[in-house]
Design a protein around this motif. Sequence first.
Motif, PDB file in Angstrom:
ATOM      1  N   ILE A   3       9.693  27.056  -0.099  1.00 48.40           N
ATOM      2  CA  ILE A   3       8.501  27.238  -0.932  1.00 48.40           C
ATOM      3  C   ILE A   3       8.593  26.293  -2.133  1.00 48.40           C
ATOM      4  CG2 ILE A   3       7.247  28.850  -2.387  1.00 48.40           C
ATOM      5  CD1 ILE A   3       8.171  31.087  -0.579  1.00 48.40           C
ATOM      6  N   LYS A   4       7.493  25.586  -2.399  1.00 49.46           N
ATOM      7  CA  LYS A   4       7.459  24.682  -3.552  1.00 49.46           C
ATOM      8  C   LYS A   4       6.942  25.383  -4.803  1.00 49.46           C
ATOM      9  CE  LYS A   4       6.700  20.512  -0.874  1.00 49.46           C
ATOM     10  NZ  LYS A   4       5.778  19.430  -0.557  1.00 49.46           N
ATOM     11  N   ASN A   5       5.926  26.227  -4.604  1.00 50.61           N
ATOM     12  CA  ASN A   5       5.302  26.873  -5.756  1.00 50.61           C
ATOM     13  C   ASN A   5       4.686  28.201  -5.331  1.00 50.61           C
ATOM     14  OD1 ASN A   5       4.480  27.076  -8.438  1.00 50.61           O
ATOM     15  ND2 ASN A   5       2.495  26.140  -8.019  1.00 50.61           N
ATOM     16  N   VAL A   6       4.640  29.128  -6.272  1.00 54.35           N
ATOM     17  CA  VAL A   6       4.037  30.435  -6.044  1.00 54.35           C
ATOM     18  C   VAL A   6       3.138  30.751  -7.224  1.00 54.35           C
ATOM     19  CG1 VAL A   6       4.501  32.895  -5.839  1.00 54.35           C
ATOM     20  CG2 VAL A   6       6.004  31.277  -4.716  1.00 54.35           C
ATOM     21  N   LYS A   7       1.962  31.271  -6.906  1.00 55.21           N
ATOM     22  CA  LYS A   7       1.014  31.640  -7.956  1.00 55.21           C
ATOM     23  C   LYS A   7       0.471  33.029  -7.635  1.00 55.21           C
ATOM     24  CE  LYS A   7      -3.363  30.136  -9.916  1.00 55.21           C
ATOM     25  NZ  LYS A   7      -4.458  29.182  -9.814  1.00 55.21           N
ATOM     26  N   LEU A   8       0.432  33.901  -8.641  1.00 54.62           N
ATOM     27  CA  LEU A   8      -0.134  35.229  -8.450  1.00 54.62           C
ATOM     28  C   LEU A   8      -1.626  35.125  -8.151  1.00 54.62           C
ATOM     29  CD1 LEU A   8       1.580  37.093 -11.424  1.00 54.62           C
ATOM     30  CD2 LEU A   8       2.199  37.225  -9.006  1.00 54.62           C
ATOM     31  N   LYS A   9      -2.084  35.901  -7.190  1.00 56.24           N
ATOM     32  CA  LYS A   9      -3.513  35.930  -6.891  1.00 56.24           C
ATOM     33  C   LYS A   9      -4.234  36.702  -7.995  1.00 56.24           C
ATOM     34  CE  LYS A   9      -3.311  35.596  -1.888  1.00 56.24           C
ATOM     35  NZ  LYS A   9      -3.626  36.258  -0.601  1.00 56.24           N
ATOM     36  N   PRO A  10      -5.450  36.290  -8.324  1.00 52.18           N
ATOM     37  CA  PRO A  10      -6.217  37.005  -9.346  1.00 52.18           C
ATOM     38  C   PRO A  10      -6.466  38.456  -8.931  1.00 52.18           C
ATOM     39  CG  PRO A  10      -7.281  34.930  -8.752  1.00 52.18           C
ATOM     40  CD  PRO A  10      -6.168  35.143  -7.788  1.00 52.18           C
ATOM     41  N   GLY A  11      -6.475  39.339  -9.909  1.00 56.18           N
ATOM     42  CA  GLY A  11      -6.819  40.728  -9.656  1.00 56.18           C
ATOM     43  C   GLY A  11      -5.638  41.659  -9.463  1.00 56.18           C
ATOM     44  N   TYR A  12      -4.436  41.113  -9.387  1.00 56.58           N
ATOM     45  CA  TYR A  12      -3.263  41.970  -9.223  1.00 56.58           C
ATOM     46  C   TYR A  12      -2.578  42.153 -10.571  1.00 56.58           C
ATOM     47  CZ  TYR A  12      -3.893  41.540  -4.243  1.00 56.58           C
ATOM     48  OH  TYR A  12      -4.415  41.607  -2.982  1.00 56.58           O
ATOM     49  N   ILE A  13      -2.168  43.386 -10.816  1.00 58.07           N
ATOM     50  CA  ILE A  13      -1.543  43.706 -12.099  1.00 58.07           C
ATOM     51  C   ILE A  13      -0.278  44.532 -11.872  1.00 58.07           C
ATOM     52  CG2 ILE A  13      -3.677  43.625 -13.444  1.00 58.07           C
ATOM     53  CD1 ILE A  13      -3.749  46.730 -13.256  1.00 58.07           C
ATOM     54  N   LEU A  14       0.589  44.462 -12.844  1.00 60.03           N
ATOM     55  CA  LEU A  14       1.771  45.304 -12.891  1.00 60.03           C
ATOM     56  C   LEU A  14       1.436  46.431 -13.844  1.00 60.03           C
ATOM     57  CD1 LEU A  14       4.788  45.605 -12.104  1.00 60.03           C
ATOM     58  CD2 LEU A  14       5.317  44.308 -14.160  1.00 60.03           C
ATOM     59  N   LYS A  15       1.568  47.657 -13.383  1.00 58.86           N
ATOM     60  CA  LYS A  15       1.097  48.793 -14.177  1.00 58.86           C
ATOM     61  C   LYS A  15       2.117  49.927 -14.114  1.00 58.86           C
ATOM     62  CE  LYS A  15      -2.941  51.860 -14.176  1.00 58.86           C
ATOM     63  NZ  LYS A  15      -4.213  52.130 -13.512  1.00 58.86           N
ATOM     64  N   GLU A  16       2.288  50.588 -15.244  1.00 51.66           N
ATOM     65  CA  GLU A  16       3.171  51.751 -15.281  1.00 51.66           C
ATOM     66  C   GLU A  16       2.386  52.982 -14.848  1.00 51.66           C
ATOM     67  OE1 GLU A  16       6.238  54.163 -18.194  1.00 51.66           O
ATOM     68  OE2 GLU A  16       4.859  52.706 -19.073  1.00 51.66           O
ATOM     69  N   LEU A  17       2.990  53.735 -13.958  1.00 55.06           N
ATOM     70  CA  LEU A  17       2.350  54.946 -13.469  1.00 55.06           C
ATOM     71  C   LEU A  17       3.440  55.995 -13.265  1.00 55.06           C
ATOM     72  CD1 LEU A  17      -0.337  56.206 -12.450  1.00 55.06           C
ATOM     73  CD2 LEU A  17       0.307  55.444 -10.177  1.00 55.06           C
ATOM     74  N   GLY A  18       3.384  57.048 -14.030  1.00 57.34           N
ATOM     75  CA  GLY A  18       4.371  58.116 -13.900  1.00 57.34           C
ATOM     76  C   GLY A  18       5.790  57.668 -14.208  1.00 57.34           C
ATOM     77  N   GLY A  19       5.931  56.737 -15.142  1.00 52.65           N
ATOM     78  CA  GLY A  19       7.255  56.273 -15.539  1.00 52.65           C
ATOM     79  C   GLY A  19       7.831  55.177 -14.659  1.00 52.65           C
ATOM     80  N   GLU A  20       7.088  54.745 -13.633  1.00 54.00           N
ATOM     81  CA  GLU A  20       7.533  53.664 -12.761  1.00 54.00           C
ATOM     82  C   GLU A  20       6.498  52.548 -12.798  1.00 54.00           C
ATOM     83  OE1 GLU A  20       8.681  54.712  -8.833  1.00 54.00           O
ATOM     84  OE2 GLU A  20       9.685  56.541  -9.465  1.00 54.00           O
ATOM     85  N   PHE A  21       6.977  51.326 -12.641  1.00 55.73           N
ATOM     86  CA  PHE A  21       6.072  50.184 -12.601  1.00 55.73           C
ATOM     87  C   PHE A  21       5.784  49.826 -11.152  1.00 55.73           C
ATOM     88  CE2 PHE A  21       7.536  49.894 -16.884  1.00 55.73           C
ATOM     89  CZ  PHE A  21       6.477  49.325 -17.576  1.00 55.73           C
ATOM     90  N   CYS A  22       4.507  49.619 -10.855  1.00 55.31           N
ATOM     91  CA  CYS A  22       4.068  49.262  -9.509  1.00 55.31           C
ATOM     92  C   CYS A  22       3.040  48.138  -9.618  1.00 55.31           C
ATOM     93  CB  CYS A  22       3.434  50.461  -8.817  1.00 55.31           C
ATOM     94  SG  CYS A  22       4.531  51.858  -8.599  1.00 55.31           S
ATOM     95  N   ILE A  23       2.821  47.452  -8.504  1.00 56.72           N
ATOM     96  CA  ILE A  23       1.832  46.376  -8.452  1.00 56.72           C
ATOM     97  C   ILE A  23       0.567  46.942  -7.818  1.00 56.72           C
ATOM     98  CG2 ILE A  23       1.298  44.126  -7.461  1.00 56.72           C
ATOM     99  CD1 ILE A  23       4.371  43.584  -7.588  1.00 56.72           C
ATOM    100  N   PHE A  24      -0.553  46.716  -8.497  1.00 60.89           N
ATOM    101  CA  PHE A  24      -1.833  47.255  -8.066  1.00 60.89           C
ATOM    102  C   PHE A  24      -2.878  46.158  -7.989  1.00 60.89           C
ATOM    103  CE2 PHE A  24       0.294  50.665 -10.308  1.00 60.89           C
ATOM    104  CZ  PHE A  24       0.071  51.767  -9.507  1.00 60.89           C
ATOM    105  N   ASP A  25      -3.881  46.409  -7.161  1.00 64.55           N
ATOM    106  CA  ASP A  25      -5.089  45.596  -7.162  1.00 64.55           C
ATOM    107  C   ASP A  25      -6.003  46.238  -8.200  1.00 64.55           C
ATOM    108  OD1 ASP A  25      -7.577  44.421  -6.693  1.00 64.55           O
ATOM    109  OD2 ASP A  25      -7.280  44.350  -4.532  1.00 64.55           O
ATOM    110  N   GLU A  26      -6.455  45.467  -9.173  1.00 63.34           N
ATOM    111  CA  GLU A  26      -7.313  46.003 -10.250  1.00 63.34           C
ATOM    112  C   GLU A  26      -8.547  46.722  -9.706  1.00 63.34           C
ATOM    113  OE1 GLU A  26      -6.994  43.359 -14.214  1.00 63.34           O
ATOM    114  OE2 GLU A  26      -7.925  42.362 -12.504  1.00 63.34           O
ATOM    115  N   LYS A  27      -9.032  46.303  -8.550  1.00 59.41           N
ATOM    116  CA  LYS A  27     -10.251  46.879  -7.979  1.00 59.41           C
ATOM    117  C   LYS A  27     -10.005  48.211  -7.292  1.00 59.41           C
ATOM    118  CE  LYS A  27     -11.820  42.237  -7.155  1.00 59.41           C
ATOM    119  NZ  LYS A  27     -11.651  41.175  -6.195  1.00 59.41           N
ATOM    120  N   ASP A  28      -8.738  48.587  -7.125  1.00 60.45           N
ATOM    121  CA  ASP A  28      -8.407  49.820  -6.429  1.00 60.45           C
ATOM    122  C   ASP A  28      -8.710  51.028  -7.312  1.00 60.45           C
ATOM    123  OD1 ASP A  28      -7.417  51.875  -4.928  1.00 60.45           O
ATOM    124  OD2 ASP A  28      -5.346  51.172  -4.901  1.00 60.45           O
ATOM    125  N   SER A  29      -9.768  51.724  -6.991  1.00 55.79           N
ATOM    126  CA  SER A  29     -10.168  52.867  -7.814  1.00 55.79           C
ATOM    127  C   SER A  29      -9.215  54.052  -7.671  1.00 55.79           C
ATOM    128  CB  SER A  29     -11.589  53.307  -7.433  1.00 55.79           C
ATOM    129  OG  SER A  29     -11.615  53.720  -6.078  1.00 55.79           O
TER     130      SER A  29
END
Length: 96
Positions: A3-29
Amino acid sequence: MDIKNVKLKPGYILKELGGEFCIFDEKDSQSGSLDGLPSVNETCIFLWNNLERGAALSDLVNLLEEKNEIDEEEAWLELEEFLAKLINGNVVEVER
C-alpha cells in the motif's frame, strides 16, 4: 502490505460509546459500530487521529516507534493490523 497511501473515507468517525471507542458511519441513525470493527484500542485511536490529520504511512510508523518505543518492524506490524481492520470495514481509500 503493498500500500502506498491510505485515506479515511468521508463520513466515518471515531466515537466513544459506553466507555469504548468505536468507528461509526455518521449517517447511521442507530449508532451501531461497523461490522468487523469492534471497539478500538489506544493505538488504533492514536493512528486514526493521525490519519485524520493526513499523515502518510511512513509518518505513522515513525510516530508509533516514538510513542510505543518499538522498532520499525514492530511498528509496521501494528500499522498493518490496524489498516487491515479499516480495509475490511471499507472505511479507507487505498492507493496501491
